[in-house]
Every structure is written in C-alpha cells, then in structure tokens.
Design a protein around this motif. Structure first.
Motif, PDB file in Angstrom:
ATOM      1  N   LEU A  93     -18.012  51.859  54.779  1.00  0.00           N
ATOM      2  CA  LEU A  93     -18.662  53.140  54.459  1.00  0.00           C
ATOM      3  C   LEU A  93     -18.531  53.461  52.977  1.00  0.00           C
ATOM      4  O   LEU A  93     -18.160  54.564  52.590  1.00  0.00           O
ATOM      5  N   THR A  94     -18.876  52.503  52.159  1.00  0.00           N
ATOM      6  CA  THR A  94     -18.712  52.660  50.713  1.00  0.00           C
ATOM      7  C   THR A  94     -19.927  52.241  49.912  1.00  0.00           C
ATOM      8  O   THR A  94     -20.162  52.764  48.827  1.00  0.00           O
ATOM      9  N   VAL A  95     -20.753  51.324  50.409  1.00  0.00           N
ATOM     10  CA  VAL A  95     -21.804  50.746  49.564  1.00  0.00           C
ATOM     11  C   VAL A  95     -22.803  51.796  49.076  1.00  0.00           C
ATOM     12  O   VAL A  95     -23.389  51.647  47.999  1.00  0.00           O
ATOM     13  N   HIS A  96     -22.988  52.871  49.850  1.00  0.00           N
ATOM     14  CA  HIS A  96     -23.955  53.893  49.433  1.00  0.00           C
ATOM     15  C   HIS A  96     -23.446  54.743  48.267  1.00  0.00           C
ATOM     16  O   HIS A  96     -24.201  55.542  47.713  1.00  0.00           O
ATOM     17  N   HIS A  97     -22.194  54.553  47.888  1.00  0.00           N
ATOM     18  CA  HIS A  97     -21.646  55.265  46.733  1.00  0.00           C
ATOM     19  C   HIS A  97     -21.654  54.422  45.462  1.00  0.00           C
ATOM     20  O   HIS A  97     -21.356  54.944  44.383  1.00  0.00           O
ATOM     21  N   TRP A  98     -21.973  53.157  45.577  1.00  0.00           N
ATOM     22  CA  TRP A  98     -21.889  52.290  44.413  1.00  0.00           C
ATOM     23  C   TRP A  98     -23.031  52.575  43.449  1.00  0.00           C
ATOM     24  O   TRP A  98     -24.173  52.806  43.861  1.00  0.00           O
ATOM     25  N   SER A  99     -22.735  52.534  42.156  1.00  0.00           N
ATOM     26  CA  SER A  99     -23.762  52.803  41.143  1.00  0.00           C
ATOM     27  C   SER A  99     -24.686  51.608  40.938  1.00  0.00           C
ATOM     28  O   SER A  99     -25.820  51.770  40.478  1.00  0.00           O
ATOM     29  N   ASP A 100     -24.214  50.420  41.249  1.00  0.00           N
ATOM     30  CA  ASP A 100     -25.009  49.197  41.079  1.00  0.00           C
ATOM     31  C   ASP A 100     -24.756  48.318  42.291  1.00  0.00           C
ATOM     32  O   ASP A 100     -23.787  47.557  42.331  1.00  0.00           O
ATOM     33  N   LEU A 101     -25.610  48.454  43.298  1.00  0.00           N
ATOM     34  CA  LEU A 101     -25.395  47.748  44.562  1.00  0.00           C
ATOM     35  C   LEU A 101     -25.388  46.238  44.363  1.00  0.00           C
ATOM     36  O   LEU A 101     -24.532  45.533  44.917  1.00  0.00           O
ATOM     37  N   GLU A 102     -26.327  45.730  43.582  1.00  0.00           N
ATOM     38  CA  GLU A 102     -26.410  44.291  43.376  1.00  0.00           C
ATOM     39  C   GLU A 102     -25.134  43.739  42.748  1.00  0.00           C
ATOM     40  O   GLU A 102     -24.617  42.701  43.168  1.00  0.00           O
ATOM     41  N   ALA A 103     -24.617  44.457  41.759  1.00  0.00           N
ATOM     42  CA  ALA A 103     -23.376  44.012  41.120  1.00  0.00           C
ATOM     43  C   ALA A 103     -22.218  44.045  42.100  1.00  0.00           C
ATOM     44  O   ALA A 103     -21.386  43.125  42.135  1.00  0.00           O
ATOM     45  N   GLY A 104     -22.147  45.106  42.913  1.00  0.00           N
ATOM     46  CA  GLY A 104     -21.056  45.220  43.875  1.00  0.00           C
ATOM     47  C   GLY A 104     -21.082  44.116  44.919  1.00  0.00           C
ATOM     48  O   GLY A 104     -20.044  43.506  45.218  1.00  0.00           O
ATOM     49  N   ILE A 105     -22.257  43.855  45.484  1.00  0.00           N
ATOM     50  CA  ILE A 105     -22.350  42.780  46.472  1.00  0.00           C
ATOM     51  C   ILE A 105     -22.043  41.436  45.822  1.00  0.00           C
ATOM     52  O   ILE A 105     -21.382  40.570  46.414  1.00  0.00           O
ATOM     53  N   GLY A 106     -22.477  41.265  44.584  1.00  0.00           N
ATOM     54  CA  GLY A 106     -22.150  40.041  43.863  1.00  0.00           C
ATOM     55  C   GLY A 106     -20.655  39.844  43.716  1.00  0.00           C
ATOM     56  O   GLY A 106     -20.143  38.718  43.827  1.00  0.00           O
ATOM     57  N   GLU A 107     -19.932  40.926  43.486  1.00  0.00           N
ATOM     58  CA  GLU A 107     -18.477  40.845  43.375  1.00  0.00           C
ATOM     59  C   GLU A 107     -17.826  40.500  44.716  1.00  0.00           C
ATOM     60  O   GLU A 107     -16.875  39.722  44.770  1.00  0.00           O
ATOM     61  N   LEU A 108     -18.333  41.063  45.806  1.00  0.00           N
ATOM     62  CA  LEU A 108     -17.798  40.695  47.121  1.00  0.00           C
ATOM     63  C   LEU A 108     -17.984  39.206  47.372  1.00  0.00           C
ATOM     64  O   LEU A 108     -17.073  38.519  47.851  1.00  0.00           O
ATOM     65  N   LEU A 109     -19.176  38.711  47.074  1.00  0.00           N
ATOM     66  CA  LEU A 109     -19.456  37.284  47.269  1.00  0.00           C
ATOM     67  C   LEU A 109     -18.563  36.421  46.392  1.00  0.00           C
ATOM     68  O   LEU A 109     -18.171  35.319  46.786  1.00  0.00           O
ATOM     69  N   ARG A 110     -18.228  36.926  45.242  1.00  0.00           N
ATOM     70  CA  ARG A 110     -17.424  36.135  44.298  1.00  0.00           C
ATOM     71  C   ARG A 110     -15.964  36.045  44.706  1.00  0.00           C
ATOM     72  O   ARG A 110     -15.346  34.971  44.612  1.00  0.00           O
ATOM     73  N   ILE A 111     -15.392  37.163  45.182  1.00  0.00           N
ATOM     74  CA  ILE A 111     -13.940  37.156  45.428  1.00  0.00           C
ATOM     75  C   ILE A 111     -13.575  36.737  46.848  1.00  0.00           C
ATOM     76  O   ILE A 111     -12.411  36.498  47.146  1.00  0.00           O
ATOM     77  N   ALA A 112     -14.560  36.636  47.748  1.00  0.00           N
ATOM     78  CA  ALA A 112     -14.284  36.217  49.125  1.00  0.00           C
ATOM     79  C   ALA A 112     -14.432  34.704  49.253  1.00  0.00           C
ATOM     80  O   ALA A 112     -15.353  34.107  48.691  1.00  0.00           O
ATOM     81  N   ARG A 113     -13.539  34.095  50.029  1.00  0.00           N
ATOM     82  CA  ARG A 113     -13.633  32.658  50.272  1.00  0.00           C
ATOM     83  C   ARG A 113     -14.425  32.338  51.536  1.00  0.00           C
ATOM     84  O   ARG A 113     -15.165  31.355  51.577  1.00  0.00           O
ATOM     85  N   GLN A 114     -14.233  33.164  52.590  1.00  0.00           N
ATOM     86  CA  GLN A 114     -14.771  32.777  53.888  1.00  0.00           C
ATOM     87  C   GLN A 114     -15.724  33.802  54.501  1.00  0.00           C
ATOM     88  O   GLN A 114     -16.721  33.421  55.108  1.00  0.00           O
ATOM     89  N   ARG A 115     -15.422  35.083  54.369  1.00  0.00           N
ATOM     90  CA  ARG A 115     -16.212  36.073  55.115  1.00  0.00           C
ATOM     91  C   ARG A 115     -16.250  37.409  54.388  1.00  0.00           C
ATOM     92  O   ARG A 115     -15.291  37.789  53.713  1.00  0.00           O
ATOM     93  N   ILE A 116     -17.367  38.093  54.568  1.00  0.00           N
ATOM     94  CA  ILE A 116     -17.535  39.474  54.089  1.00  0.00           C
ATOM     95  C   ILE A 116     -17.887  40.341  55.291  1.00  0.00           C
ATOM     96  O   ILE A 116     -18.748  39.967  56.102  1.00  0.00           O
ATOM     97  N   VAL A 117     -17.220  41.490  55.405  1.00  0.00           N
ATOM     98  CA  VAL A 117     -17.487  42.444  56.489  1.00  0.00           C
ATOM     99  C   VAL A 117     -17.799  43.794  55.853  1.00  0.00           C
ATOM    100  O   VAL A 117     -17.008  44.317  55.052  1.00  0.00           O
TER     101      VAL A 117
END
Length: 246
Positions: A93-117
């Motif tokens: 319940l956080t993505v709708h508060h992000w100022s740059d959604l693309e950057a935020g999702i990119g960071e999740l993809l970068r720091i996760a090894r196996q899964r994103i929830v």
C-alpha cells in the motif's frame, strides 16, 4: 513523505496489521530467506525474515516496534543498496505515494534476487466503494490523480500474478475500505487521521459528505441501502497482491 509525517503520529495505533492479510502476504513471499520492506511505514506485515526496512518518513520509523528490522530513511525511487540485496522485496500500500513510479519499480527489480510482492488497490474497483461513490466523490477524484492501475504495475514489473485480497468485516488494519461494514468508524476523527486519502483531502472538503453519512446512519437509510453487506464476512473492495518472480 509530508503526508506521512503528519498522519504518522497515530499510525501505529489505527493501522494494526490484520492476521488474515498478513498470512496472504507471507504466503506470497514464498521461501524467501531475506526480505526488504520498501515504503515500510511502522513495519506492518513484516515477516521474521525481514532484514531491512526502507521508509522516507522519520515519524513512521520512530514508531517501529522494538525488535523490528533496522530501518533505512530513504525513498523507494533511490534506494542506497547493492543490486540483489535480498531474496524478496515487498511494497505494501505504498506505490500510489511514490513521486516516480517507474524509478521505484526499477529499484525493486534491482535490489530483489528472486521475488517482488506488491499489495495495492485497483482504482476501478476501489473508487466504487460506497463511501467514495456515495459520500466523498471529490476525495475519489483526488485519489484518481495518484492511484496506479494494476495493469500499469504488471507492465512495469515485466509480468505478475494477481490475487484478490478480500477484506474481512472486522479487519484490524484501518486503511480506507477496511470499515466497509462498520460505517460509523468513518465519523471517528482518529480513524480518519490514519487514512492518507482523508489527510490529503482535508476536513473542510470531507465535512459535507460525512454529515450526510451521519444523517443516513441516524435515519437508517444507510442500513436499508446496504442491507446486502450486513451479513457478508468479507468483501472485494479492490485490494490486490501482485507477485513477480525474477
């Protein structure tokens, strides 16, 4: 962050994690041995294998319970961690508060090894919730400017499994639609203080709609109009779990 620095003072009291929702989130994390919680707030729903929380609001961080995972004061859009820092990354319940959604999702993809929830809400369903549709349409319109379509998240993640998360009638976590069968709760200023949409809309804009809700509860009109809800144990009000394997 400004929103959560203002509403965060009572957040730990009004937003107590619901064990049934927690079970769904922990199941979605699978066998991850290490988890990073991004947009972590006060630490709701963090499993025991959480190694780090990322949260931009110092007010929220200060309310994390003793024994919680260490917290890093940083935003989702720029996380100062190495690539592949944990097996799984969750964002609830956080993505709708992000100022740059693309950057935020990119960071999740970068720091996760196996899964994103990701736990989010489908605005097409959530905005048809009776409180917004019948009493607070202006708040729904405001929310529409920040809400994120589930399809957009799936695209940015490169694909995801989607699960519906029905909300129990006695949900202990006081997010927006948690009180769908307890309408009187929305008249409580303390409840509203823990809901970001209300904090962003402001009391002046909310007052007419809440007055109509109060009148409809006193007269019995709300119960007549929503009699179909009174025996429901849970309701789909748009909350969704997204899971992406890397």
């Amino acid at each position: 962050m400004a929103t959560y620095n203002s509403i965060g003072a009572t957040y730990a009291h009004t937003r107590r994690p619901d064990p049934r929702i927690a079970a769904r989130i922990h199941q979605a994390l699978g066998g991850a041995a290490t988890v990073i919680n991004v947009g972590a707030g006060t630490g709701s729903y963090e499993p025991p294998q959480t190694v780090l929380a990322v949260e931009p609001s110092s007010v929220m961080i200060a309310q994390r319970p003793a024994g919680s995972a260490p917290a890093l004061e940083a935003s989702a859009e720029s996380i100062p961690l190495a690539d592949g820092s944990a097996d799984a990354v969750m964002a609830l319940l956080t993505v709708h508060h992000w100022s740059d959604l693309e950057a935020g999702i990119g960071e999740l993809l970068r720091i996760a090894r196996q899964r994103i929830v990701i736990l989010t809400f489908d605005p097409d369903i959530n905005h048809r919730f009776w409180l917004l549709e019948e009493y607070l349409p202006d708040a729904a319109a405001l929310d529409g400017t920040r809400a994120v379509a589930v399809e957009r998240l799936v695209t940015l993640l490169g694909g995801a499994r989607i699960e519906t998360v029905p909300i129990p009638h006695d949900c202990t976590d006081g997010f927006l639609a948690a009180f769908w069968r307890r309408p009187e709760a929305y008249l409580d200023p303390q409840v509203r203080a823990g809901i970001s949409l209300f904090a962003q809309t402001g009391d002046e804009a909310l007052r007419p709609g809440l007055a109509r809700l109060s009148d409809d509860l006193s007269s019995g009109r709300w119960h007549q109009r929503h009699a179909d809800l009174l025996d429901r144990e849970a309701l789909d009000v748009g909350y969704r779990l997204l899971m992406t394997d890397l």
